[in-house]
Scaffold this motif. Structure first.
Motif, PDB file in Angstrom:
ATOM      1  N   GLU A   1      -5.958   3.346   2.571  1.00  0.00           N
ATOM      2  CA  GLU A   1      -7.105   2.879   3.422  1.00  0.00           C
ATOM      3  C   GLU A   1      -7.737   1.752   2.450  1.00  0.00           C
ATOM      4  O   GLU A   1      -8.277   0.815   2.944  1.00  0.00           O
ATOM      5  CB  GLU A   1      -7.893   3.912   3.953  1.00  0.00           C
ATOM      6  N   GLN A   2      -8.123   2.066   1.321  1.00  0.00           N
ATOM      7  CA  GLN A   2      -8.898   1.181   0.238  1.00  0.00           C
ATOM      8  C   GLN A   2      -7.969   0.048   0.249  1.00  0.00           C
ATOM      9  O   GLN A   2      -8.464  -1.081   0.308  1.00  0.00           O
ATOM     10  CB  GLN A   2      -8.965   1.973  -1.036  1.00  0.00           C
TER      11      GLN A   2
ATOM     12  N   ALA B   1      -8.206  -2.241   3.231  1.00  0.00           N
ATOM     13  CA  ALA B   1      -9.565  -2.724   3.527  1.00  0.00           C
ATOM     14  C   ALA B   1      -9.972  -3.765   2.229  1.00  0.00           C
ATOM     15  O   ALA B   1     -10.314  -4.817   2.729  1.00  0.00           O
ATOM     16  CB  ALA B   1     -10.692  -1.708   2.931  1.00  0.00           C
ATOM     17  N   LEU B   2      -9.238  -3.950   1.136  1.00  0.00           N
ATOM     18  CA  LEU B   2      -9.275  -4.826   0.279  1.00  0.00           C
ATOM     19  C   LEU B   2      -8.425  -6.009   0.559  1.00  0.00           C
ATOM     20  O   LEU B   2      -8.890  -7.101   0.599  1.00  0.00           O
ATOM     21  CB  LEU B   2      -8.613  -4.294  -1.138  1.00  0.00           C
ATOM     22  N   GLY B   3      -7.376  -5.749   1.584  1.00  0.00           N
ATOM     23  CA  GLY B   3      -6.377  -6.861   1.968  1.00  0.00           C
ATOM     24  C   GLY B   3      -7.406  -7.459   3.107  1.00  0.00           C
ATOM     25  O   GLY B   3      -7.220  -8.733   3.032  1.00  0.00           O
ATOM     26  N   GLU B   4      -8.025  -6.932   3.669  1.00  0.00           N
ATOM     27  CA  GLU B   4      -8.734  -7.628   4.966  1.00  0.00           C
ATOM     28  C   GLU B   4      -9.844  -8.266   4.206  1.00  0.00           C
ATOM     29  O   GLU B   4     -10.177  -9.342   4.585  1.00  0.00           O
ATOM     30  CB  GLU B   4      -9.489  -6.572   5.674  1.00  0.00           C
ATOM     31  N   ALA B   5     -10.449  -7.646   3.065  1.00  0.00           N
ATOM     32  CA  ALA B   5     -11.714  -8.298   2.353  1.00  0.00           C
ATOM     33  C   ALA B   5     -11.071  -9.754   1.666  1.00  0.00           C
ATOM     34  O   ALA B   5     -11.763 -10.843   1.488  1.00  0.00           O
ATOM     35  CB  ALA B   5     -12.192  -7.448   1.268  1.00  0.00           C
ATOM     36  N   LEU B   6     -10.057  -9.582   1.247  1.00  0.00           N
ATOM     37  CA  LEU B   6      -9.399 -10.820   0.338  1.00  0.00           C
ATOM     38  C   LEU B   6      -9.011 -11.856   1.425  1.00  0.00           C
ATOM     39  O   LEU B   6      -9.185 -13.118   1.185  1.00  0.00           O
ATOM     40  CB  LEU B   6      -8.008 -10.432  -0.382  1.00  0.00           C
TER      41      LEU B   6
ATOM     42  N   SER C   1       0.754  -1.173  -0.009  1.00  0.00           N
ATOM     43  CA  SER C   1      -0.048  -0.008  -0.147  1.00  0.00           C
ATOM     44  C   SER C   1       0.931   1.257  -0.043  1.00  0.00           C
ATOM     45  O   SER C   1       0.443   2.371  -0.545  1.00  0.00           O
ATOM     46  CB  SER C   1      -1.171  -0.150   1.141  1.00  0.00           C
ATOM     47  N   ARG C   2       2.076   1.199   0.672  1.00  0.00           N
ATOM     48  CA  ARG C   2       2.766   2.421   0.559  1.00  0.00           C
ATOM     49  C   ARG C   2       3.265   2.901  -0.536  1.00  0.00           C
ATOM     50  O   ARG C   2       3.356   4.079  -0.918  1.00  0.00           O
ATOM     51  CB  ARG C   2       4.113   2.236   1.457  1.00  0.00           C
ATOM     52  N   GLU C   3       3.677   2.006  -1.704  1.00  0.00           N
ATOM     53  CA  GLU C   3       4.144   2.247  -2.948  1.00  0.00           C
ATOM     54  C   GLU C   3       2.719   2.927  -3.798  1.00  0.00           C
ATOM     55  O   GLU C   3       3.027   3.898  -4.438  1.00  0.00           O
ATOM     56  CB  GLU C   3       4.765   1.056  -3.731  1.00  0.00           C
ATOM     57  N   SER C   4       1.577   2.310  -3.572  1.00  0.00           N
ATOM     58  CA  SER C   4       0.380   2.460  -4.301  1.00  0.00           C
ATOM     59  C   SER C   4      -0.022   4.051  -3.762  1.00  0.00           C
ATOM     60  O   SER C   4      -0.290   4.850  -4.534  1.00  0.00           O
ATOM     61  CB  SER C   4      -0.599   1.872  -4.076  1.00  0.00           C
ATOM     62  N   ALA C   5       0.138   4.066  -2.506  1.00  0.00           N
ATOM     63  CA  ALA C   5      -0.417   5.523  -1.862  1.00  0.00           C
ATOM     64  C   ALA C   5       0.722   6.689  -2.368  1.00  0.00           C
ATOM     65  O   ALA C   5       0.450   7.807  -2.685  1.00  0.00           O
ATOM     66  CB  ALA C   5      -0.226   5.631  -0.420  1.00  0.00           C
ATOM     67  N   ASP C   6       1.841   6.463  -2.518  1.00  0.00           N
ATOM     68  CA  ASP C   6       2.937   7.368  -2.929  1.00  0.00           C
ATOM     69  C   ASP C   6       2.575   7.813  -4.329  1.00  0.00           C
ATOM     70  O   ASP C   6       2.889   8.654  -4.724  1.00  0.00           O
ATOM     71  CB  ASP C   6       4.536   6.763  -2.757  1.00  0.00           C
TER      72      ASP C   6
ATOM     73  N   ARG D   1      -5.193  12.107  -0.959  1.00  0.00           N
ATOM     74  CA  ARG D   1      -5.703  10.868  -1.798  1.00  0.00           C
ATOM     75  C   ARG D   1      -4.649   9.542  -1.414  1.00  0.00           C
ATOM     76  O   ARG D   1      -5.103   8.859  -1.554  1.00  0.00           O
ATOM     77  CB  ARG D   1      -5.235  11.373  -3.210  1.00  0.00           C
ATOM     78  N   ALA D   2      -3.411   9.894  -1.089  1.00  0.00           N
ATOM     79  CA  ALA D   2      -2.383   8.864  -0.682  1.00  0.00           C
ATOM     80  C   ALA D   2      -3.217   8.215   0.630  1.00  0.00           C
ATOM     81  O   ALA D   2      -3.157   7.119   0.628  1.00  0.00           O
ATOM     82  CB  ALA D   2      -1.056   9.387  -0.288  1.00  0.00           C
TER      83      ALA D   2
END
Length: 177
Positions: free
Chosen positions: A114-115, A118-123, A96-101, A108-109
């Motif tokens: 957070e998204q 949440a996706l990781g938890e859902a997976l 998530s850090r790379e995607s947030a950066d 937005r980051a």
């Protein structure tokens, strides 16, 4: 050079041909394992084991053009076996850090981070089989036929698992729409 030619050469003992196949496909296999498993170390171990096994069992591959599907099947099965051996499943690292950066603005980051969390938890809440099918389809773009081969089930079962996974993920991600 195409995969079939490289497979034929590797089967004949050409280690350089196999190295080309490893370099070509270690990235996709690693990403699949990383999303299915708890962390980078496990994913690296799985990919290393898969390619070692592939080298040893290359003479057993009957269709030289089926190498990629064979790798996906081996990686998926190795991951599923590891998941089944370890209950409960540890949290997936979605980087998530790379995607947030990459998202730019700090607000937005934070939202992207957070998204992804949440996706990781859902997976994690999907069954291992649903997770494997969903990742192979949505992240790796594999066909239903390829997924059925990789998971050792029917296309109908794959479609059902993906449909259930999508429904669960959509419900879990509803606050983010």
């Amino acid at each position: 050079m195409d995969d079939a030619t490289l497979v034929v050469r590797a089967r004949g003992g050409d280690s350089r041909a196999f190295e080309v196949l490893v370099r070509r496909y270690q990235g996709p296999m690693y990403r699949l394992a990383l999303h299915m498993l708890a962390g980078r170390g496990d994913a690296e171990d799985v990919v290393q084991e898969v390619f070692l096994t592939a080298w040893r069992r290359l003479p057993q591959l009957r269709d030289d053009t089926a190498f990629l599907g064979w790798l996906y099947r081996a990686t998926t099965n190795r991951c599923l076996n590891l998941i089944r051996a370890r209950r409960p499943v540890a949290e997936a690292d979605l980087d998530s850090r790379e995607s947030a950066d990459a998202a730019g603005a700090p607000e937005r980051a934070a939202q992207v981070s957070e998204q992804l969390t949440a996706l990781g938890e859902a997976l994690k809440r999907l069954t291992p089989e649903q997770r494997a099918c969903w990742l192979l389809r949505e992240v790796h773009g594999r066909s239903y036929m390829e997924i059925a081969g990789a998971t050792g089930t029917t296309q109908t079962a794959v479609r059902g698992r993906i449909a259930r996974a999508r429904a669960q993920l959509a419900e879990a991600m509803a606050p983010w729409r």
